[in-house]
Scaffold this motif. Structure first.
Motif, PDB file in Angstrom:
ATOM      1  N   VAL A 131       0.841  -1.143  -0.085  1.00 48.64           N
ATOM      2  CA  VAL A 131      -0.127   0.034  -0.081  1.00 48.64           C
ATOM      3  C   VAL A 131       0.679   1.430  -0.085  1.00 48.64           C
ATOM      4  O   VAL A 131       2.062   1.147   0.643  1.00 48.64           O
ATOM      5  N   GLN A 132       0.478   2.299  -0.544  1.00 48.34           N
ATOM      6  CA  GLN A 132       1.404   3.655  -0.585  1.00 48.34           C
ATOM      7  C   GLN A 132       0.938   4.243   0.871  1.00 48.34           C
ATOM      8  O   GLN A 132      -0.068   4.208   1.520  1.00 48.34           O
ATOM      9  N   ALA A 133       2.181   5.072   0.803  1.00 42.58           N
ATOM     10  CA  ALA A 133       1.951   5.871   2.098  1.00 42.58           C
ATOM     11  C   ALA A 133       0.619   6.742   2.354  1.00 42.58           C
ATOM     12  O   ALA A 133       0.303   7.312   1.300  1.00 42.58           O
ATOM     13  N   THR A 163       5.801  -0.737   7.892  1.00 46.23           N
ATOM     14  CA  THR A 163       6.176  -2.065   7.083  1.00 46.23           C
ATOM     15  C   THR A 163       6.511  -3.334   8.151  1.00 46.23           C
ATOM     16  O   THR A 163       7.515  -2.856   8.783  1.00 46.23           O
ATOM     17  N   ALA A 164       6.151  -4.189   7.933  1.00 47.68           N
ATOM     18  CA  ALA A 164       6.310  -5.255   9.026  1.00 47.68           C
ATOM     19  C   ALA A 164       5.532  -6.345   8.706  1.00 47.68           C
ATOM     20  O   ALA A 164       4.660  -6.367   7.944  1.00 47.68           O
ATOM     21  N   VAL A 165       5.811  -7.607   9.229  1.00 48.72           N
ATOM     22  CA  VAL A 165       4.909  -8.874   9.340  1.00 48.72           C
ATOM     23  C   VAL A 165       4.001  -8.513  10.473  1.00 48.72           C
ATOM     24  O   VAL A 165       4.478  -8.366  11.696  1.00 48.72           O
ATOM     25  N   TYR A 166       2.889  -8.449  10.422  1.00 53.09           N
ATOM     26  CA  TYR A 166       1.812  -8.468  11.402  1.00 53.09           C
ATOM     27  C   TYR A 166       1.191  -9.683  12.085  1.00 53.09           C
ATOM     28  O   TYR A 166       0.848 -10.672  11.244  1.00 53.09           O
ATOM     29  N   TYR A 167       1.068  -9.814  13.275  1.00 52.14           N
ATOM     30  CA  TYR A 167       0.648 -10.943  13.759  1.00 52.14           C
ATOM     31  C   TYR A 167      -0.654 -10.624  14.932  1.00 52.14           C
ATOM     32  O   TYR A 167      -0.587  -9.657  15.579  1.00 52.14           O
ATOM     33  N   CYS A 168      -1.618 -11.563  14.777  1.00 52.12           N
ATOM     34  CA  CYS A 168      -2.513 -11.677  15.919  1.00 52.12           C
ATOM     35  C   CYS A 168      -2.205 -12.562  16.920  1.00 52.12           C
ATOM     36  O   CYS A 168      -1.394 -13.671  16.739  1.00 52.12           O
ATOM     37  N   ALA A 169      -2.624 -12.312  18.370  1.00 50.46           N
ATOM     38  CA  ALA A 169      -2.094 -13.133  19.304  1.00 50.46           C
ATOM     39  C   ALA A 169      -3.304 -13.426  20.058  1.00 50.46           C
ATOM     40  O   ALA A 169      -4.203 -12.584  20.469  1.00 50.46           O
ATOM     41  N   GLY A 170      -3.385 -14.620  20.760  1.00 52.03           N
ATOM     42  CA  GLY A 170      -4.772 -14.766  21.473  1.00 52.03           C
ATOM     43  C   GLY A 170      -3.957 -15.711  22.852  1.00 52.03           C
ATOM     44  O   GLY A 170      -2.925 -15.917  22.898  1.00 52.03           O
ATOM     45  N   ASP A 171      -5.094 -15.955  23.713  1.00 51.14           N
ATOM     46  CA  ASP A 171      -4.674 -16.543  25.097  1.00 51.14           C
ATOM     47  C   ASP A 171      -3.790 -16.017  25.790  1.00 51.14           C
ATOM     48  O   ASP A 171      -2.524 -16.535  26.219  1.00 51.14           O
ATOM     49  N   LEU A 172      -4.128 -14.938  26.374  1.00 47.92           N
ATOM     50  CA  LEU A 172      -3.196 -14.208  27.153  1.00 47.92           C
ATOM     51  C   LEU A 172      -3.253 -14.525  28.533  1.00 47.92           C
ATOM     52  O   LEU A 172      -4.201 -14.792  29.524  1.00 47.92           O
ATOM     53  N   TRP A 214      -0.475 -17.711  18.571  1.00 50.48           N
ATOM     54  CA  TRP A 214      -0.047 -16.971  17.448  1.00 50.48           C
ATOM     55  C   TRP A 214      -0.473 -17.410  15.996  1.00 50.48           C
ATOM     56  O   TRP A 214      -0.493 -18.597  15.897  1.00 50.48           O
ATOM     57  N   GLY A 215      -0.721 -16.410  15.158  1.00 49.28           N
ATOM     58  CA  GLY A 215      -0.942 -16.863  13.757  1.00 49.28           C
ATOM     59  C   GLY A 215       0.451 -16.485  13.010  1.00 49.28           C
ATOM     60  O   GLY A 215       1.377 -16.460  13.688  1.00 49.28           O
ATOM     61  N   GLN A 216       0.341 -17.060  11.753  1.00 51.26           N
ATOM     62  CA  GLN A 216       1.467 -17.096  11.069  1.00 51.26           C
ATOM     63  C   GLN A 216       2.041 -15.649  10.570  1.00 51.26           C
ATOM     64  O   GLN A 216       3.461 -15.537  10.182  1.00 51.26           O
ATOM     65  N   GLY A 217       1.404 -14.861  10.656  1.00 55.94           N
ATOM     66  CA  GLY A 217       1.618 -13.423  10.070  1.00 55.94           C
ATOM     67  C   GLY A 217       1.263 -13.016   8.900  1.00 55.94           C
ATOM     68  O   GLY A 217       1.144 -14.101   7.929  1.00 55.94           O
ATOM     69  N   THR A 218       1.211 -11.752   8.526  1.00 56.81           N
ATOM     70  CA  THR A 218       0.914 -11.279   7.379  1.00 56.81           C
ATOM     71  C   THR A 218       1.850 -10.315   7.037  1.00 56.81           C
ATOM     72  O   THR A 218       1.864  -9.416   7.917  1.00 56.81           O
ATOM     73  N   GLN A 219       2.331  -9.906   5.703  1.00 58.09           N
ATOM     74  CA  GLN A 219       3.175  -8.948   5.338  1.00 58.09           C
ATOM     75  C   GLN A 219       2.522  -7.621   4.942  1.00 58.09           C
ATOM     76  O   GLN A 219       1.595  -7.974   3.886  1.00 58.09           O
ATOM     77  N   VAL A 220       2.921  -6.663   5.699  1.00 58.29           N
ATOM     78  CA  VAL A 220       2.347  -5.467   5.307  1.00 58.29           C
ATOM     79  C   VAL A 220       3.570  -4.480   4.699  1.00 58.29           C
ATOM     80  O   VAL A 220       4.617  -4.328   5.605  1.00 58.29           O
ATOM     81  N   THR A 221       3.510  -4.085   3.476  1.00 57.31           N
ATOM     82  CA  THR A 221       4.318  -3.251   3.001  1.00 57.31           C
ATOM     83  C   THR A 221       4.047  -1.705   2.616  1.00 57.31           C
ATOM     84  O   THR A 221       2.852  -1.881   1.759  1.00 57.31           O
ATOM     85  N   VAL A 222       4.845  -0.964   3.081  1.00 59.48           N
ATOM     86  CA  VAL A 222       4.103   0.374   2.909  1.00 59.48           C
ATOM     87  C   VAL A 222       5.193   1.245   2.072  1.00 59.48           C
ATOM     88  O   VAL A 222       6.232   1.492   2.480  1.00 59.48           O
TER      89      VAL A 222
END
Length: 125
Positions: A12-14, A92-101, A115-123
């Motif tokens: 995605v663009q800035a 820009t990073a790999v984004y993770y959701c987390a559960g079971d606190l 934890w999930g496997q992550g999804t890449q976000v590039t700006v």
């Protein structure tokens, strides 16, 4: 533990927006809350925000996250979302959701056991 699968990342663009999804399976959501983290290249995974079910509050990493990122939940779809607005190249990073606190600071990744496997976000700038 719950199983988590993220999706929705991309380029995605800035200044643009992106919404990430995290589908929860195994049971209906995690016990106490859900969180989102990210990991940029060469950096440690960092806390972004978390929603605590018991009191409905959302805890944010800082004001920049609070002003631009929105947590939401769809019970019917067993999915939580992270809407990200006004994205910047530094997001820009790999984004993770987390559960079971577990007991421990929710800002610490060691406090979360699912934890999930992550999804890449590039700006791009």
């Amino acid at each position: 533990q719950v199983q988590l699968v993220e999706s929705g990342g991309g380029l995605v663009q800035a200044g643009g927006s992106l919404t990430l999804s995290c589908v929860v399976s195994g049971r209906a959501f995690s016990n106490s809350g859900m969180g989102w983290f990210r990991q940029a290249p060469g950096k440690e995974r960092e806390f972004l925000l978390a929603r605590i079910w018991s009191d409905g509050r959302t805890v944010y990493r800082d004001s920049s996250v609070k002003d631009r990122f929105i947590f939401s939940r769809d019970n019917a779809k067993n999915t939580v979302y992270l809407q990200m607005n006004n994205l910047k190249p530094e997001d820009t990073a790999v984004y993770y959701c987390a559960g079971d606190l577990s007991r421990g600071p929710l800002q610490s990744e060691t406090s979360w056991s699912s934890w999930g496997q992550g999804t890449q976000v590039t700006v791009s700038s």
